[in-house]
Design an enzyme around this catalytic site. Structure first.
Site, PDB file in Angstrom:
ATOM      1  N   ASP A 230      25.316  -2.131 -28.358  1.00 21.04           N
ATOM      2  CA  ASP A 230      24.940  -2.334 -26.959  1.00 21.04           C
ATOM      3  C   ASP A 230      23.518  -2.889 -27.000  1.00 21.04           C
ATOM      4  OD1 ASP A 230      24.959  -2.233 -24.144  1.00 21.04           O
ATOM      5  OD2 ASP A 230      23.999  -0.256 -24.174  1.00 21.04           O
TER       6      ASP A 230
ATOM      7  N   GLU B 162      28.217  -6.279 -26.970  1.00 19.71           N
ATOM      8  CA  GLU B 162      28.408  -6.512 -25.541  1.00 19.71           C
ATOM      9  C   GLU B 162      27.973  -7.925 -25.204  1.00 19.71           C
ATOM     10  OE1 GLU B 162      27.668  -3.529 -22.244  1.00 19.71           O
ATOM     11  OE2 GLU B 162      25.963  -4.885 -22.012  1.00 19.71           O
TER      12      GLU B 162
ATOM     13  N   ASP C  14      22.981   4.216 -23.817  1.00 17.37           N
ATOM     14  CA  ASP C  14      23.138   3.054 -24.705  1.00 17.37           C
ATOM     15  C   ASP C  14      23.979   3.419 -25.934  1.00 17.37           C
ATOM     16  OD1 ASP C  14      20.861   1.231 -23.426  1.00 17.37           O
ATOM     17  OD2 ASP C  14      20.041   3.241 -23.718  1.00 17.37           O
TER      18      ASP C  14
END
EC number: 3.1.21.10
Length: 179
Positions: A7, A68, A141
């Site tokens: 992430d 991501e 996160d």
């Protein structure tokens, strides 16, 4: 299948490793956050993200890296930092010949919770349940990184079949015409 989920973020870059196959219970092998000092030079922060991701790659030896996909936000500065951290993660994987998959936030949320509009608490709760953890990983996160890895494990078989079908169709198409 062992997947490192990333992430991306310049201040906090979530990382998590999940192992398993679609349709079977999954196992978390590690979760954490690569942090960089806000007051450090941009170049130093990117090097810190690279070093952190390299450590995770060395320790866990993933077969895939799921990152991501950066999406447009209103804060351009935040988008730039996220995109730069994302590029570092992709570079680290590519340097080692590890395939990289990009997943959108809504794709990850839909895979893990059933809704592409789920909030962070819902994602954390489902990650906790799916990986049979005692508590949601903190910060968010870290949970998001695990969700990325889960999403890739569940979606990779279908994506691979689709890519093979497209390639086969393209190979069979008459010359001079596109599929």
């Amino acid at each position: 299948m062992r997947v490192l989920g990333v992430d991306p973020g310049l201040t906090r870059c979530g990382v998590g490793v999940v192992e398993g196959v679609a349709g079977r219970p999954l196992t978390m092998l590690g979760v954490g956050v690569v942090r960089t000092p806000v007051d450090a030079d941009l170049g130093q922060r990117l090097v810190a993200v690279e070093q952190g991701i390299e450590q995770w790659l060395d320790e866990h030896r993933p077969e895939f890296v799921a990152v991501e996909r950066v999406f447009s936000q209103h804060n351009v500065r935040t988008v730039m930092g996220t995109a730069q951290a994302s590029a570092v993660a992709m570079l680290c994987a590519a340097r080692r010949g590890i395939p990289v998959a990009l997943h959108t936030p809504s794709e990850v949320k839909a895979a893990v919770t059933g809704s592409g509009r789920a909030d962070k608490a819902q994602v954390g709760a489902m990650v906790t349940r799916l990986l049979r953890l005692a508590a949601p990983p903190k910060p968010a996160d870290a949970a998001d990184a695990l969700a990325l890895a889960i999403c890739h494990i569940w979606r990779a078989p279908a994506q691979n079949r689709l890519q093979r079908a497209v390639a086969l169709h393209s190979a069979k198409a008459p010359k001079g015409r596109t599929a």
